[in-house]
Design a protein around this motif. Structure first.
Motif, PDB file in Angstrom:
ATOM      1  N   THR A  36      17.236  34.173  83.767  1.00 54.91           N
ATOM      2  CA  THR A  36      17.970  35.304  84.331  1.00 54.91           C
ATOM      3  C   THR A  36      19.467  35.066  84.243  1.00 54.91           C
ATOM      4  N   LEU A  37      19.869  33.829  84.488  1.00 52.30           N
ATOM      5  CA  LEU A  37      21.285  33.479  84.364  1.00 52.30           C
ATOM      6  C   LEU A  37      21.763  33.628  82.922  1.00 52.30           C
ATOM      7  N   VAL A  38      20.940  33.211  81.965  1.00 56.20           N
ATOM      8  CA  VAL A  38      21.301  33.337  80.552  1.00 56.20           C
ATOM      9  C   VAL A  38      21.393  34.814  80.152  1.00 56.20           C
ATOM     10  N   ILE A  39      20.463  35.644  80.655  1.00 53.92           N
ATOM     11  CA  ILE A  39      20.503  37.075  80.353  1.00 53.92           C
ATOM     12  C   ILE A  39      21.773  37.697  80.926  1.00 53.92           C
ATOM     13  N   LEU A  40      22.188  37.250  82.110  1.00 52.82           N
ATOM     14  CA  LEU A  40      23.441  37.745  82.693  1.00 52.82           C
ATOM     15  C   LEU A  40      24.619  37.396  81.796  1.00 52.82           C
ATOM     16  N   VAL A  41      24.630  36.170  81.275  1.00 54.19           N
ATOM     17  CA  VAL A  41      25.686  35.765  80.348  1.00 54.19           C
ATOM     18  C   VAL A  41      25.665  36.658  79.105  1.00 54.19           C
ATOM     19  N   ALA A  42      24.463  36.952  78.611  1.00 57.47           N
ATOM     20  CA  ALA A  42      24.336  37.834  77.444  1.00 57.47           C
ATOM     21  C   ALA A  42      24.890  39.223  77.743  1.00 57.47           C
ATOM     22  N   VAL A  43      24.640  39.714  78.948  1.00 55.90           N
ATOM     23  CA  VAL A  43      25.158  41.024  79.364  1.00 55.90           C
ATOM     24  C   VAL A  43      26.691  41.016  79.385  1.00 55.90           C
ATOM     25  N   LEU A  44      27.269  39.965  79.974  1.00 58.38           N
ATOM     26  CA  LEU A  44      28.730  39.857  80.022  1.00 58.38           C
ATOM     27  C   LEU A  44      29.314  39.739  78.619  1.00 58.38           C
ATOM     28  N   SER A  45      28.605  39.063  77.747  1.00 54.46           N
ATOM     29  CA  SER A  45      29.043  38.926  76.362  1.00 54.46           C
ATOM     30  C   SER A  45      29.111  40.281  75.673  1.00 54.46           C
ATOM     31  N   VAL A  46      28.075  41.101  75.864  1.00 53.54           N
ATOM     32  CA  VAL A  46      28.066  42.438  75.256  1.00 53.54           C
ATOM     33  C   VAL A  46      29.169  43.303  75.859  1.00 53.54           C
ATOM     34  N   LEU A  47      29.383  43.197  77.172  1.00 50.60           N
ATOM     35  CA  LEU A  47      30.480  43.916  77.816  1.00 50.60           C
ATOM     36  C   LEU A  47      31.815  43.544  77.177  1.00 50.60           C
ATOM     37  N   ASN A  48      32.042  42.261  77.012  1.00 48.93           N
ATOM     38  CA  ASN A  48      33.276  41.748  76.438  1.00 48.93           C
ATOM     39  C   ASN A  48      33.464  42.240  75.003  1.00 48.93           C
ATOM     40  N   SER A  49      32.425  42.071  74.189  1.00 52.71           N
ATOM     41  CA  SER A  49      32.493  42.465  72.774  1.00 52.71           C
ATOM     42  C   SER A  49      32.605  43.978  72.623  1.00 52.71           C
ATOM     43  N   GLY A  50      31.851  44.713  73.444  1.00 56.56           N
ATOM     44  CA  GLY A  50      31.864  46.167  73.356  1.00 56.56           C
ATOM     45  C   GLY A  50      33.220  46.750  73.673  1.00 56.56           C
ATOM     46  N   MET A  51      33.876  46.231  74.700  1.00 56.48           N
ATOM     47  CA  MET A  51      35.201  46.717  75.072  1.00 56.48           C
ATOM     48  C   MET A  51      36.219  46.402  73.981  1.00 56.48           C
TER      49      MET A  51
END
Length: 475
Positions: free
Chosen positions: A293-308
């Motif tokens: 779950t922690l790794v998935i959260l990191v993946a979510v933040l990564s997509v947020l960062n890249s998407g912006m």
């Protein structure tokens, strides 16, 4: 020299080359790893059965070849707009306008979606904090990171990608030891591949039906070609990023999916629930659920960062070309398009509110439009490469330093394969709504383009008439 040569040969004025090679390398390796792999793979396995890894291999090959085509164009003429600019060069102003806005639309919706997903994940740990508030906080944090500098974006993505890669490598290592019987109390066992209905329990066609889901889970591999334009050596950075894409697809998607269906029976995997958690629980790894779950959260933040980052750079380029308001091209002294980033953030806030108030209607509609959009973007990349390669090869063959193989036969086959996937979406009722919604976005943006052109022509005519009247009065 052609006009399209001069405007793509150099980095756009204002943006600064703040990304290092290590940033681009990690972005290209880890940028594609997200919730689509950690969770979305459950739907593919449930549908295709034990040979789901073949679906990933087929899709990965298509994506890799499309990226090779994009890499050829990007290495020849690097530009921040990437494939939106190549579409313009190949097919005119409409193609650049429509591709840019469609791709921007997809990313800003994903930014809002990922913020909500991140809010839901953290809410499970702290249920007293509402999801919408957590989502807003995550958006603010990623906005600040992107506003600092392009180097801040690269550094954040470097560590996000590093965590994701470490998690996948750990899973591959542990599950391989488990399957080969090296772990204590285990013996080599591949029986889950054939004991629960055979290799193809749902038929051969299911191997190809899952391509739509898998392509969506692989989105992000194209980011390296956009980010490379802000590096010191764009052509070399693009070449390295594209060449490594096949290796990471094989390792992260194909190998991981193969090990999943060997470790656990395919029919025990529930769509929407992470098969990685189930596999780690089967192996006997403590705290597997919380760790993943922690790794998935990191993946979510990564997509947020890249998407912006991606959406703001597209706005910058479209502002330069007149496809977006001119103020979108303004940057601060660090070379950051502040107004573009803030504009993307505002849309993200809107998506969070829509998800809060209309979770089963408006927000769901927006998310469903994205699946087909990626396929259309890939199709436009193929069409652009087929045309530009012919043109550039005729004008200056030496400029093509990173060529797509077997031109034009292989590019044509890749193009036809994507068209076949779109056709399969039209045939299948489950995917038809995504296709229709994706087409509707293209139509709406095309109508906006027609009105924009008509308005521009009206202004030109009015200006000409006014100038003529002024001259007549002077006489």
């Amino acid at each position: 020299m052609r006009p399209d040569q001069t405007r793509a040969d150099a980095l756009e004025p204002g943006l600064k080359p703040g990304l290092k090679q290590r940033h681009l390398t990690m972005l290209s390796i880890g940028g594609v790893i997200g919730a689509g792999l950690f969770v979305g793979s459950s739907a593919v396995i449930n549908q295709a059965g034990p040979l789901a890894f073949v679906t990933y291999a087929i899709t990965g090959t298509i994506v890799f070849l499309v990226m090779r085509m994009l890499g050829e164009m990007a290495a020849t003429r690097p530009c921040t707009g990437s494939f939106t600019e190549y579409a313009r060069m190949a097919w005119g102003e409409w193609a650049g306008f429509a591709t840019g806005w469609v791709y921007w639309y997809a990313w800003v919706i994903i930014v809002g979606f990922e913020a909500v997903v991140g809010g839901q994940i953290i809410n499970k740990w702290w249920p007293e904090v509402p999801v919408w508030l957590i989502a807003l906080i995550l958006l603010v944090i990623m906005t600040v990171v992107n506003l600092l500098s392009v180097g801040s974006f690269g550094e954040a993505e470097y560590w996000f990608a590093g965590i994701k890669i470490a998690a996948i490598l750990a899973f591959l290592t542990i599950s391989t030891l488990f399957v080969l019987g090296i772990l204590p109390g285990r013996s080599m066992d591949f029986s889950n591949l054939y004991e629960h209905g055979g290799l193809l329990p749902n038929g051969l066609s299911t191997l190809f039906i899952g391509i739509v889901i898998v392509i969506f889970s692989m989105t992000g591999v194209e980011l390296a070609t956009i980010a490379a334009a802000e590096s010191k050596d764009p052509a070399n950075a693009i070449r390295n990023a594209i060449n490594s894409s096949m290796l990471r697809i094989l390792m992260f998607f194909v190998a991981a999916t193969f090990l999943l269906v060997v470790v656990v029976p395919w029919n025990s995997i529930v769509p929407g629930e992470s098969p990685f958690v189930l596999a780690l629980d089967t192996i006997g790894i403590p705290w597997a659920g919380d760790l993943l779950t922690l790794v998935i959260l990191v993946a979510v933040l990564s997509v947020l960062n890249s998407g912006m980052y991606t959406a703001s750079r597209l706005l910058f380029v479209m502002g330069e070309r007149g496809d977006a308001p001119r103020w979108m091209r303004s940057v601060n002294r660090r070379g950051v398009p502040v107004k573009g980033i803030l504009a993307c953030t505002i849309v993200g806030y809107g998506c969070v509110l829509l998800a809060a108030f209309f979770p089963d209607t408006v927000f769901l509609f927006l998310i469903n439009t994205i699946g087909a959009i990626w396929l259309f973007v890939y199709l436009m990349i193929c069409f652009s490469e087929l045309r530009l390669r012919h043109r550039w090869q005729r004008e200056n063959p030496e400029a093509l330093r990173f060529k797509m193989w077997l031109y034009p036969v292989l590019p044509a086959l890749v193009t036809l394969s994507i068209i076949a996937v779109l056709a399969s979406m039209a045939i299948r009722p489950a995917n038809r709504i995504e296709l229709i919604q994706g087409i509707s976005v293209w139509i709406i943006i095309s109508i906006v383009y027609l009105f924009k052109n008509r308005f521009a022509r009206s202004n030109d005519t009015a200006s000409t008439t006014e100038e003529t009247a002024t001259l007549e009065t002077t006489r």
